[in-house]
Design a protein around this motif. Structure first.
Motif, PDB file in Angstrom:
ATOM      1  N   GLU A  97       0.806  -1.213   0.000  1.00  0.00           N
ATOM      2  CA  GLU A  97       0.000   0.000   0.000  1.00  0.00           C
ATOM      3  C   GLU A  97       0.845   1.272   0.000  1.00  0.00           C
ATOM      4  OE1 GLU A  97      -2.627  -0.306   3.302  1.00  0.00           O
ATOM      5  OE2 GLU A  97      -3.781  -1.979   2.452  1.00  0.00           O
ATOM      6  N   LYS A  98       2.152   1.143   0.195  1.00  0.00           N
ATOM      7  CA  LYS A  98       3.026   2.311   0.239  1.00  0.00           C
ATOM      8  C   LYS A  98       3.469   2.687  -1.175  1.00  0.00           C
ATOM      9  CE  LYS A  98       3.153   2.607   4.767  1.00  0.00           C
ATOM     10  NZ  LYS A  98       2.554   3.745   5.494  1.00  0.00           N
ATOM     11  N   VAL A 246      -4.785  -9.911 -14.609  1.00  0.00           N
ATOM     12  CA  VAL A 246      -3.675  -8.969 -14.764  1.00  0.00           C
ATOM     13  C   VAL A 246      -4.251  -7.555 -14.748  1.00  0.00           C
ATOM     14  CG1 VAL A 246      -1.735  -8.248 -16.197  1.00  0.00           C
ATOM     15  CG2 VAL A 246      -2.431 -10.655 -16.166  1.00  0.00           C
ATOM     16  N   LEU A 247      -3.739  -6.718 -13.857  1.00  0.00           N
ATOM     17  CA  LEU A 247      -4.220  -5.350 -13.720  1.00  0.00           C
ATOM     18  C   LEU A 247      -3.095  -4.356 -13.997  1.00  0.00           C
ATOM     19  CD1 LEU A 247      -6.154  -5.608 -10.309  1.00  0.00           C
ATOM     20  CD2 LEU A 247      -7.056  -6.036 -12.598  1.00  0.00           C
ATOM     21  N   LYS A 248      -3.430  -3.266 -14.682  1.00  0.00           N
ATOM     22  CA  LYS A 248      -2.495  -2.143 -14.797  1.00  0.00           C
ATOM     23  C   LYS A 248      -2.854  -1.139 -13.706  1.00  0.00           C
ATOM     24  CE  LYS A 248      -1.464  -0.144 -18.791  1.00  0.00           C
ATOM     25  NZ  LYS A 248      -1.568   0.736 -19.999  1.00  0.00           N
ATOM     26  N   ILE A 249      -1.845  -0.699 -12.959  1.00  0.00           N
ATOM     27  CA  ILE A 249      -2.077   0.216 -11.842  1.00  0.00           C
ATOM     28  C   ILE A 249      -1.785   1.646 -12.296  1.00  0.00           C
ATOM     29  CG2 ILE A 249      -1.432   0.802  -9.479  1.00  0.00           C
ATOM     30  CD1 ILE A 249      -0.500  -2.082  -9.144  1.00  0.00           C
ATOM     31  N   TYR A 250      -2.816   2.479 -12.290  1.00  0.00           N
ATOM     32  CA  TYR A 250      -2.644   3.882 -12.661  1.00  0.00           C
ATOM     33  C   TYR A 250      -2.327   4.755 -11.452  1.00  0.00           C
ATOM     34  CZ  TYR A 250      -4.492   2.819 -17.303  1.00  0.00           C
ATOM     35  OH  TYR A 250      -4.673   2.306 -18.561  1.00  0.00           O
ATOM     36  N   PHE A 255      -4.021   1.996  -4.724  1.00  0.00           N
ATOM     37  CA  PHE A 255      -4.077   0.546  -4.906  1.00  0.00           C
ATOM     38  C   PHE A 255      -3.799  -0.130  -3.573  1.00  0.00           C
ATOM     39  CE2 PHE A 255      -2.149  -3.586  -5.981  1.00  0.00           C
ATOM     40  CZ  PHE A 255      -3.171  -4.108  -6.759  1.00  0.00           C
ATOM     41  N   SER A 256      -4.782  -0.830  -3.047  1.00  0.00           N
ATOM     42  CA  SER A 256      -4.619  -1.505  -1.762  1.00  0.00           C
ATOM     43  C   SER A 256      -5.089  -2.942  -1.881  1.00  0.00           C
ATOM     44  CB  SER A 256      -5.423  -0.793  -0.668  1.00  0.00           C
ATOM     45  OG  SER A 256      -6.805  -0.855  -0.954  1.00  0.00           O
ATOM     46  N   ALA A 299      -8.258   3.665 -10.548  1.00  0.00           N
ATOM     47  CA  ALA A 299      -6.873   3.421 -10.132  1.00  0.00           C
ATOM     48  C   ALA A 299      -6.262   2.236 -10.870  1.00  0.00           C
ATOM     49  CB  ALA A 299      -6.798   3.184  -8.620  1.00  0.00           C
ATOM     50  N   VAL A 300      -7.124   1.350 -11.422  1.00  0.00           N
ATOM     51  CA  VAL A 300      -6.616   0.171 -12.130  1.00  0.00           C
ATOM     52  C   VAL A 300      -7.402  -0.073 -13.413  1.00  0.00           C
ATOM     53  CG1 VAL A 300      -5.875  -0.966  -9.995  1.00  0.00           C
ATOM     54  CG2 VAL A 300      -8.148  -1.437 -10.916  1.00  0.00           C
TER      55      VAL A 300
END
Length: 324
Positions: A97-98, A246-250, A255-256, A299-300
């Motif tokens: 989460e950091k 599979v996720l792309k993190i924006y 994102f937690s 966010a994803v």
């Protein structure tokens, strides 16, 4: 700015990351211009690095100073006991989460893969289910000719730890088994064991076991821990409901991971050639997973599989209709 707040500040980690990655001398005013900070801020960041014994040097006069990285960058090695490694793994969800722990996340992911046989989270989920079942059935009256689930689990765990053969009753049939592992499968607990009669691996759901007792048979294990793990994984893969998403993190800060709400396995976080953060895991689609994705929102982005993406879109559409 207090110590606790500076560590959560994106600029702090952006500057520290840049300075510690510089590989050749650079003028301080160029560093300031590139990072969008003042000379005063840079001087204080450098003072911070000096206070934590980071190796670098400053040369030149005021207004024309040059920053040069040192040659003696430390490499830190931690010698952890098995207990300390398990304790450290319990903090992994917090690291995820950091927003400033990307290098650490990758390092920990590498160690998780290297020491996969000591994974904390999957066995803890099984233990959660065992204790949850125990609590819910403690006061439940069972048929007089059957043992309680508590007794069965206790004997199975004892046989696994003390390595002895047991006799079990499965749908009225008696089997001599050498238990190896209890795992979560098909929303219940399952026993993986070696069949003493033909030395093969078997998988039996715990609700199908009505009686367990210690056997007098002597038996030596015919399968390694690695082979047991491979067998357990093959059982998971036989369940067609499990998929690899599979996720792309924006937005990394949004994102937690909520370990307690749904189950997933083999998570990994990496960066693609374009610099995008990609997260992947093996999951079993359910409402909790869809709700988690809804909460993440923009966010994803779901990259794969396309069938799951369609499932999620249908879920969102149905949810909107219910709210309308």
């Amino acid at each position: 700015m207090s110590k606790s707040s500076i560590l959560e500040d994106k600029q702090f980690w952006r500057v520290i990351n840049y300075i510690t990655q510089v590989s050749s001398p650079q003028k301080c005013d160029h560093i300031c211009s590139f990072l969008g900070i003042s000379q005063f801020e840079l001087e204080n960041y450098l003072a911070f690095l000096d206070s934590v014994n980071f190796d670098f040097s400053l040369t030149g006069k005021m207004g024309n100073k040059v920053y040069s990285p040192g040659e003696n960058h430390k490499k830190f090695e931690l010698q952890l006991t098995h207990l300390e490694w398990l304790q450290l793994q319990s903090f992994f969800p917090q690291f995820m989460e950091k927003h400033y722990c990307e290098e650490l996340k990758q390092t920990l992911a590498n160690y998780e893969e290297k020491y996969a046989e000591t994974d904390l989270h999957r066995p803890s989920l099984t233990l959660d289910m065992i204790f949850e079942t125990y609590r819910s059935e403690t006061n439940l009256a069972l048929a007089t000719n059957e043992q309680s689930r508590e007794v069965i689990l206790s004997l199975l765990n004892k046989s696994i730890l003390e390595k002895f053969v047991i006799t079990v009753s499965v749908h009225g049939r008696l089997l001599d088994l050498y238990p190896r592992r209890i795992m979560k499968l098909d929303e219940d607990l399952s026993l993986i064991a070696e069949d003493v009669s033909d030395k093969s691996l078997v998988n039996i759901l715990l609700p199908h076991i009505s009686f367990v007792e210690e056997s007098s048979h002597d038996y030596e294990s015919n399968f390694s821990k690695f082979q047991i793990s491979e067998f357990a994984q093959s059982l998971k893969e036989m369940d067609e409901d499990w998929i690899r998403i599979v996720l792309k993190i924006y937005s990394k800060q949004d994102f937690s991971l909520q370990f307690s709400e749904y189950h997933y396995e083999k998570p990994c976080l990496f960066t693609n050639p374009n610099g995008d953060y990609i997260w992947a895991a093996t999951v079993k689609p359910n409402e909790q997973l869809f709700e988690w994705l809804c909460e993440l929102g923009p966010a994803v982005e779901i990259l794969d599989p396309s069938e799951f993406k369609l499932q999620f879109l249908n879920y969102c559409e149905h949810k909107l209709k219910k709210l309308a």
